[in-house]
Design an enzyme around this catalytic site. Structure first.
Site, PDB file in Angstrom:
ATOM      1  N   ARG A 202      50.716  63.371  -4.204  1.00 15.10           N
ATOM      2  CA  ARG A 202      50.766  62.206  -3.331  1.00 15.10           C
ATOM      3  C   ARG A 202      50.159  62.537  -1.971  1.00 15.10           C
ATOM      4  O   ARG A 202      49.904  63.699  -1.650  1.00 15.10           O
ATOM      5  CB  ARG A 202      52.219  61.736  -3.166  1.00 15.10           C
ATOM      6  CG  ARG A 202      52.810  61.117  -4.413  1.00 15.10           C
ATOM      7  CD  ARG A 202      54.304  60.825  -4.260  1.00 15.10           C
ATOM      8  NE  ARG A 202      55.101  62.054  -4.237  1.00 15.10           N
ATOM      9  CZ  ARG A 202      56.419  62.073  -4.099  1.00 15.10           C
ATOM     10  NH1 ARG A 202      57.083  60.934  -3.945  1.00 15.10           N
ATOM     11  NH2 ARG A 202      57.074  63.222  -4.117  1.00 15.10           N
TER      12      ARG A 202
ATOM     13  N   LYS B  40      56.255  64.869   1.285  1.00 12.10           N
ATOM     14  CA  LYS B  40      57.371  65.778   1.046  1.00 12.10           C
ATOM     15  C   LYS B  40      57.696  66.581   2.294  1.00 12.10           C
ATOM     16  O   LYS B  40      56.909  66.684   3.230  1.00 12.10           O
ATOM     17  CB  LYS B  40      57.048  66.738  -0.111  1.00 12.10           C
ATOM     18  CG  LYS B  40      57.039  66.047  -1.471  1.00 12.10           C
ATOM     19  CD  LYS B  40      58.336  65.313  -1.764  1.00 12.10           C
ATOM     20  CE  LYS B  40      59.520  66.229  -1.949  1.00 12.10           C
ATOM     21  NZ  LYS B  40      60.780  65.490  -2.192  1.00 12.10           N
TER      22      LYS B  40
ATOM     23  N   TYR C 274      59.596  62.475   4.001  1.00 11.36           N
ATOM     24  CA  TYR C 274      60.887  62.761   3.377  1.00 11.36           C
ATOM     25  C   TYR C 274      61.324  64.152   3.807  1.00 11.36           C
ATOM     26  O   TYR C 274      60.528  65.089   3.820  1.00 11.36           O
ATOM     27  CB  TYR C 274      60.773  62.726   1.848  1.00 11.36           C
ATOM     28  CG  TYR C 274      60.615  61.354   1.258  1.00 11.36           C
ATOM     29  CD1 TYR C 274      61.614  60.403   1.368  1.00 11.36           C
ATOM     30  CD2 TYR C 274      59.450  61.003   0.569  1.00 11.36           C
ATOM     31  CE1 TYR C 274      61.478  59.137   0.817  1.00 11.36           C
ATOM     32  CE2 TYR C 274      59.288  59.738   0.017  1.00 11.36           C
ATOM     33  CZ  TYR C 274      60.306  58.806   0.143  1.00 11.36           C
ATOM     34  OH  TYR C 274      60.155  57.559  -0.398  1.00 11.36           O
TER      35      TYR C 274
ATOM     36  N   HIS D 234      65.226  65.314   3.329  1.00  9.41           N
ATOM     37  CA  HIS D 234      66.348  65.734   2.475  1.00  9.41           C
ATOM     38  C   HIS D 234      66.974  67.021   3.013  1.00  9.41           C
ATOM     39  O   HIS D 234      67.010  68.057   2.349  1.00  9.41           O
ATOM     40  CB  HIS D 234      65.883  65.930   1.029  1.00  9.41           C
ATOM     41  CG  HIS D 234      65.305  64.698   0.403  1.00  9.41           C
ATOM     42  ND1 HIS D 234      66.066  63.592   0.085  1.00  9.41           N
ATOM     43  CD2 HIS D 234      64.028  64.387   0.050  1.00  9.41           C
ATOM     44  CE1 HIS D 234      65.293  62.659  -0.450  1.00  9.41           C
ATOM     45  NE2 HIS D 234      64.055  63.109  -0.466  1.00  9.41           N
TER      46      HIS D 234
ATOM     47  N   GLU E 184      64.053  58.875   4.082  1.00 11.24           N
ATOM     48  CA  GLU E 184      65.189  58.530   3.219  1.00 11.24           C
ATOM     49  C   GLU E 184      66.416  58.043   3.974  1.00 11.24           C
ATOM     50  O   GLU E 184      67.364  57.572   3.333  1.00 11.24           O
ATOM     51  CB  GLU E 184      65.577  59.724   2.330  1.00 11.24           C
ATOM     52  CG  GLU E 184      66.264  60.886   3.024  1.00 11.24           C
ATOM     53  CD  GLU E 184      65.311  61.898   3.626  1.00 11.24           C
ATOM     54  OE1 GLU E 184      65.787  62.951   4.086  1.00 11.24           O
ATOM     55  OE2 GLU E 184      64.090  61.638   3.645  1.00 11.24           O
TER      56      GLU E 184
ATOM     57  N   ASP F 150      66.942  66.168  -5.196  1.00  9.86           N
ATOM     58  CA  ASP F 150      66.435  66.223  -3.816  1.00  9.86           C
ATOM     59  C   ASP F 150      67.575  66.375  -2.819  1.00  9.86           C
ATOM     60  O   ASP F 150      67.394  66.932  -1.729  1.00  9.86           O
ATOM     61  CB  ASP F 150      65.640  64.958  -3.475  1.00  9.86           C
ATOM     62  CG  ASP F 150      64.169  65.092  -3.832  1.00  9.86           C
ATOM     63  OD1 ASP F 150      63.660  66.221  -3.810  1.00  9.86           O
ATOM     64  OD2 ASP F 150      63.531  64.076  -4.129  1.00  9.86           O
TER      65      ASP F 150
END
Length: 372
Positions: free
Chosen positions: A15, A75, A94, A96, A118, A270
């Site tokens: 991505r 990510k 993101y 996490h 998120e 995740d």
């Protein structure tokens, strides 16, 4: 604002943070966008596509991290990338952080302003920047689970849909949220016998209305989970607590009761996973076996369908990216409480309470960090 888009370096992560249409919108608003050469190729986007949209292509990530005022990724930054972040730089991706102490400490040390997709919220309490990837991961889960059930992959040799005269496989889905609902959609379509477990009566009513008699719904108790885990051919974990580590709903003792060759797909990995025996895997080595049970715990599942995922993600992140670029991070967060909820680490301070609790760190309210 100078905005940088580095190429993702996580294992088999194809991505990319911005698509050409997003670049064009940012350039139209007076911003400069630098994209690392080849960053979009995995999603079917060429360097020429970016140039046509107004981006400047650069060869390596070093220049992007050095010069960009805002880094837009998909990510979480890996250790080598975290070393390149600097004080006051905006990181929008993101993160996490709750299950990842090392990353949390590195981001604190960097002095960067780290906003996590998120934990950005919507007026109805949903997580709009997580939703499209939850949809993708949910739809992928029965697909990868069905493959893992094949005998050649170490599974029981069960066809989820069965055939005339042979029962369908049993799919148990923990969590009836976005991922769980989409997992149920695909599992039902494959002809499996599907049970969804949730502790929200409203979620169970919604699922019953949506699927009718195509699925069974069960209120979540330890006893119910123990029974369903034992019966499952495929167990899909989709439990989410926003910003926090996922609760361990399935213990190692429960895993020991599962049938040999059954499969667990832990979509919640995740956030640390909702199965006690889960640990993160990669697309190049996606599964491992514990007590005869195949575990699929890939931490970036949507990366497998990079083009679909990238465009779905950009459709929801672009308004927030524009707000941060147009107004600067402090003003943008002062004006939008929902974007403000995305602030996890700000110039050395942890501003997301579940992350602070997970790692025993001091917590500073986002409002305090931005001067409200």
């Amino acid at each position: 604002m100078r905005i940088g888009v580095p190429k993702e370096i996580k294992n088999h992560e194809y991505r990319v943070g911005l698509v050409p249409s997003s670049v064009q919108e940012l350039v139209h608003n007076g911003h400069q966008v630098m994209v690392q050469a080849g960053a979009g190729l995995g999603a079917g986007i060429t360097d020429a596509d970016y140039v046509a949209a107004g981006a400047t292509m650069v060869e390596g990530a070093d220049q992007i991290f050095a010069e960009a005022e805002m880094i837009v990724k998909v990510k979480e930054p890996l250790a080598v990338e975290r070393k390149k972040l600097h004080k006051g730089q905006i990181l929008f991706t993101y993160l996490h952080l709750a299950p990842d102490a090392e990353q949390t400490h590195d981001l604190i040390a960097s002095g960067a302003v780290c906003i996590a997709y998120e934990t950005v919220t919507a007026p109805n309490g949903s997580l709009p920047l997580l939703t499209p990837m939850s949809e993708v991961a949910g739809r992928l889960a029965p697909q990868v689970g069905a493959h893992a059930l094949e005998k050649a992959q170490g599974g029981r040799g069960v066809l989820l849909g069965g055939v005339p005269g042979v029962p369908a496989g049993e799919v148990v889905i923990l969590g009836g949220g976005v991922s769980g609902t989409h997992a149920a959609t695909i599992a039902v379509g494959m002809g499996a016998k599907v049970t969804v477990v949730d502790r929200s009566a409203d979620a169970l009513k919604r699922l019953a209305t949506q699927f009718g008699t195509s699925i069974s719904t069960v209120f979540s108790t330890r006893s119910a989970i123990e029974e369903l885990v034992r019966r499952a051919d495929l167990l899909i974990g989709t439990v989410l607590v926003p910003g926090a580590a996922a609760p361990k709903l399935v213990t190692h003792d429960m895993v020991r009761t599962m049938k040999a060759g059954s499969v667990i797909v832990d979509v919640a990995i995740d956030q640390g996973g909702c199965v006690e025996t889960s640990h993160a895997t990669t697309h190049s080595d996606p599964t491992y076996v514990v007590d005869g049970v195949v575990h699929y715990c890939v931490a970036n599942m949507p990366g497998a369908v990079a083009r679909t995922s990238t465009f779905a993600l950009n459709s929801v992140t672009l308004p927030f990216t524009l707000a941060l670029a147009n107004n600067g991070w402090k003003k943008a967060l002062q004006q939008d409480a929902h974007l403000r909820n995305g602030l996890n680490v700000s110039e050395g301070q942890v501003t997301c309470e579940p992350v602070a609790q997970a790692h025993g760190l001091p917590y500073v309210k986002a409002e305090t960090a931005i001067g409200l």
